[in-house]
Design a protein around this motif. Sequence first.
Motif, PDB file in Angstrom:
ATOM      1  N   SER A  14       0.956  -1.190   0.100  1.00  0.00           N
ATOM      2  CA  SER A  14       0.090   0.041  -0.037  1.00  0.00           C
ATOM      3  C   SER A  14       0.841   1.039  -0.061  1.00  0.00           C
ATOM      4  O   SER A  14       1.821   1.378   0.866  1.00  0.00           O
ATOM      5  N   LEU A  15       0.581   2.142  -0.952  1.00  0.00           N
ATOM      6  CA  LEU A  15       1.314   3.473  -1.056  1.00  0.00           C
ATOM      7  C   LEU A  15       0.567   4.745  -0.538  1.00  0.00           C
ATOM      8  O   LEU A  15       0.808   5.860  -0.960  1.00  0.00           O
ATOM      9  N   ARG A  16      -0.431   4.360   0.355  1.00  0.00           N
ATOM     10  CA  ARG A  16      -1.359   5.410   0.934  1.00  0.00           C
ATOM     11  C   ARG A  16      -0.333   6.248   1.750  1.00  0.00           C
ATOM     12  O   ARG A  16       0.493   5.953   2.392  1.00  0.00           O
ATOM     13  N   ALA A  31      -9.505 -10.456   1.302  1.00  0.00           N
ATOM     14  CA  ALA A  31      -9.013 -11.352   0.176  1.00  0.00           C
ATOM     15  C   ALA A  31      -7.786 -12.387   0.341  1.00  0.00           C
ATOM     16  O   ALA A  31      -7.259 -12.820  -0.494  1.00  0.00           O
ATOM     17  N   GLY A  32      -7.375 -12.497   1.642  1.00  0.00           N
ATOM     18  CA  GLY A  32      -6.415 -13.375   1.854  1.00  0.00           C
ATOM     19  C   GLY A  32      -4.771 -12.679   1.882  1.00  0.00           C
ATOM     20  O   GLY A  32      -3.914 -13.484   2.056  1.00  0.00           O
ATOM     21  N   ALA A  33      -4.802 -11.283   1.891  1.00  0.00           N
ATOM     22  CA  ALA A  33      -3.406 -10.652   1.589  1.00  0.00           C
ATOM     23  C   ALA A  33      -2.858 -10.275   3.057  1.00  0.00           C
ATOM     24  O   ALA A  33      -3.649  -9.876   3.978  1.00  0.00           O
ATOM     25  N   GLN A  34      -1.384 -10.441   3.121  1.00  0.00           N
ATOM     26  CA  GLN A  34      -0.968  -9.577   4.199  1.00  0.00           C
ATOM     27  C   GLN A  34      -0.663  -8.310   3.452  1.00  0.00           C
ATOM     28  O   GLN A  34      -0.298  -8.232   2.348  1.00  0.00           O
ATOM     29  N   VAL A  35      -0.382  -7.137   4.370  1.00  0.00           N
ATOM     30  CA  VAL A  35      -0.443  -5.651   3.667  1.00  0.00           C
ATOM     31  C   VAL A  35       1.030  -5.365   4.567  1.00  0.00           C
ATOM     32  O   VAL A  35       1.303  -5.217   5.450  1.00  0.00           O
ATOM     33  N   VAL A  36       1.822  -4.650   3.595  1.00  0.00           N
ATOM     34  CA  VAL A  36       2.899  -3.867   3.876  1.00  0.00           C
ATOM     35  C   VAL A  36       2.627  -2.472   3.419  1.00  0.00           C
ATOM     36  O   VAL A  36       2.370  -2.113   2.298  1.00  0.00           O
ATOM     37  N   ALA A  37       2.512  -1.646   4.539  1.00  0.00           N
ATOM     38  CA  ALA A  37       2.109  -0.052   4.263  1.00  0.00           C
ATOM     39  C   ALA A  37       3.638   0.680   3.974  1.00  0.00           C
ATOM     40  O   ALA A  37       4.614   0.813   5.171  1.00  0.00           O
ATOM     41  N   LEU A  38       3.819   0.899   2.712  1.00  0.00           N
ATOM     42  CA  LEU A  38       5.146   1.842   2.481  1.00  0.00           C
ATOM     43  C   LEU A  38       4.620   3.123   2.151  1.00  0.00           C
ATOM     44  O   LEU A  38       4.121   3.724   1.090  1.00  0.00           O
ATOM     45  N   SER A  39       4.386   4.229   3.037  1.00  0.00           N
ATOM     46  CA  SER A  39       3.868   5.401   2.742  1.00  0.00           C
ATOM     47  C   SER A  39       4.979   6.441   2.273  1.00  0.00           C
ATOM     48  O   SER A  39       6.036   6.728   3.138  1.00  0.00           O
ATOM     49  N   ARG A 164       1.648  17.618   0.488  1.00  0.00           N
ATOM     50  CA  ARG A 164       2.184  16.386   0.685  1.00  0.00           C
ATOM     51  C   ARG A 164       3.826  16.546   1.208  1.00  0.00           C
ATOM     52  O   ARG A 164       4.553  17.375   0.613  1.00  0.00           O
ATOM     53  N   VAL A 165       4.059  15.785   2.375  1.00  0.00           N
ATOM     54  CA  VAL A 165       5.397  16.004   2.882  1.00  0.00           C
ATOM     55  C   VAL A 165       6.141  14.458   2.533  1.00  0.00           C
ATOM     56  O   VAL A 165       5.497  13.548   3.150  1.00  0.00           O
ATOM     57  N   PRO A 166       6.978  14.379   1.967  1.00  0.00           N
ATOM     58  CA  PRO A 166       7.891  13.213   1.573  1.00  0.00           C
ATOM     59  C   PRO A 166       8.515  12.677   2.664  1.00  0.00           C
ATOM     60  O   PRO A 166       8.881  13.494   3.816  1.00  0.00           O
ATOM     61  N   LEU A 167       8.657  11.379   2.914  1.00  0.00           N
ATOM     62  CA  LEU A 167       9.018  10.656   3.900  1.00  0.00           C
ATOM     63  C   LEU A 167       9.812   9.727   3.518  1.00  0.00           C
ATOM     64  O   LEU A 167      10.003   9.207   2.359  1.00  0.00           O
ATOM     65  N   ALA A 168      10.898   9.285   4.430  1.00  0.00           N
ATOM     66  CA  ALA A 168      11.953   8.384   4.121  1.00  0.00           C
ATOM     67  C   ALA A 168      11.050   7.055   4.380  1.00  0.00           C
ATOM     68  O   ALA A 168      10.251   6.851   5.425  1.00  0.00           O
ATOM     69  N   LEU A 169      11.602   6.114   3.697  1.00  0.00           N
ATOM     70  CA  LEU A 169      10.847   4.559   3.829  1.00  0.00           C
ATOM     71  C   LEU A 169      11.580   3.989   5.118  1.00  0.00           C
ATOM     72  O   LEU A 169      12.694   3.646   5.121  1.00  0.00           O
ATOM     73  N   PRO A 170      10.632   3.493   6.114  1.00  0.00           N
ATOM     74  CA  PRO A 170      11.341   3.070   7.271  1.00  0.00           C
ATOM     75  C   PRO A 170      12.112   1.787   7.319  1.00  0.00           C
ATOM     76  O   PRO A 170      11.483   0.718   6.575  1.00  0.00           O
ATOM     77  N   PRO A 171      13.164   1.587   7.685  1.00  0.00           N
ATOM     78  CA  PRO A 171      14.137   0.388   7.557  1.00  0.00           C
ATOM     79  C   PRO A 171      13.482  -0.740   7.995  1.00  0.00           C
ATOM     80  O   PRO A 171      13.408  -1.877   7.323  1.00  0.00           O
ATOM     81  N   ARG A 172      12.648  -1.074   9.042  1.00  0.00           N
ATOM     82  CA  ARG A 172      11.889  -1.826   9.487  1.00  0.00           C
ATOM     83  C   ARG A 172      10.777  -2.544   8.413  1.00  0.00           C
ATOM     84  O   ARG A 172      10.563  -3.735   8.647  1.00  0.00           O
ATOM     85  N   THR A 173      10.266  -1.286   8.104  1.00  0.00           N
ATOM     86  CA  THR A 173       9.032  -1.882   6.940  1.00  0.00           C
ATOM     87  C   THR A 173       9.614  -2.383   5.730  1.00  0.00           C
ATOM     88  O   THR A 173       9.122  -3.454   5.301  1.00  0.00           O
ATOM     89  N   LEU A 174      10.883  -1.835   5.354  1.00  0.00           N
ATOM     90  CA  LEU A 174      11.434  -2.340   4.200  1.00  0.00           C
ATOM     91  C   LEU A 174      12.099  -3.814   4.566  1.00  0.00           C
ATOM     92  O   LEU A 174      11.831  -4.719   3.675  1.00  0.00           O
ATOM     93  N   GLN A 175      12.531  -3.880   5.637  1.00  0.00           N
ATOM     94  CA  GLN A 175      12.986  -5.277   6.029  1.00  0.00           C
ATOM     95  C   GLN A 175      11.828  -6.238   6.166  1.00  0.00           C
ATOM     96  O   GLN A 175      11.799  -7.556   5.696  1.00  0.00           O
ATOM     97  N   ARG A 176      10.522  -5.996   6.579  1.00  0.00           N
ATOM     98  CA  ARG A 176       9.321  -6.756   6.493  1.00  0.00           C
ATOM     99  C   ARG A 176       9.006  -7.119   5.170  1.00  0.00           C
ATOM    100  O   ARG A 176       8.672  -8.181   4.993  1.00  0.00           O
TER     101      ARG A 176
END
Length: 258
Positions: A14-16, A31-39, A164-176
């Motif tokens: 999700s890029l929300r 629908a059976g998915a796991q979701v990774v939220a990458l804002s 819209r304020v750009p954010l860094a992608l969290p390392p923990r989320t990227l690892q997930r």
Amino acid sequence: MNRDAHVPEWTLISLRPRGQHAPLRRAAQAAGAQVVALSPWALRVRDDSASRAQLSRALNAQRVVFSSPAAVHAAARLQRLDGAHAGTWLAVGAGTAAALRAHGVGTVLAPARMDSEGLLALPELADLRGLEAGLVTAPGGRGIIAATLVERGARLQRADVYQRVPLALPPRTLQRLRRSATPWVLALSSGDALTLLLARLPHDLQPRVREAIVVAASARLAEQASDAGFMRVQLAQGPLPRQLAQAAHAAIMTCASS
């Protein structure tokens, strides 16, 4: 949308904006998915006197266009929307219209095709000569709505009520994400979000993300994804979370049966 026991494990990306993943998460998990939220960004209301004045002028126009649910919610924090208004109020899609109604707006027009082109095809925006058109939105984006309103003769009153304020992608989320079940499906409802994501992804995730199935909310976004190197792009029926999740589920079922 029933969960199918034969659907393999899969992951929806999700890029929300930050804090706005819940509706898509619920639809995808059903629908059976796991979701990774990458804002790639957060939304911030522009709460200053200049923005309030812009909004007041925009809301007094004969045609008032809201570009997104976020624009509605930001505007409602700056000024009540439930009062009487003489103009025709229009929303880019069903989600934006629902947000307006939730803030007490009684009559809202919205297109069946929930994108800029669908909005601009509404007869109420066909000829704007001699009229003021208010556009409640945010800086950035394609700008097709503003440009077309002016081309059709409107005196544009633009109100950028959030940014819209750009954010860094969290390392923990990227690892997930690295550990998440494949196949991956990228839910795409913003071209700018995709651009930011690809600019910020670590080198090792670039090819893996481009191998994902993309479910795009519009033909324009599908074309952008293809131009960015995505090989498997599916067009959803629209930008609503359930529509994106349904398109993702259908793509996974096709992948599983092939």
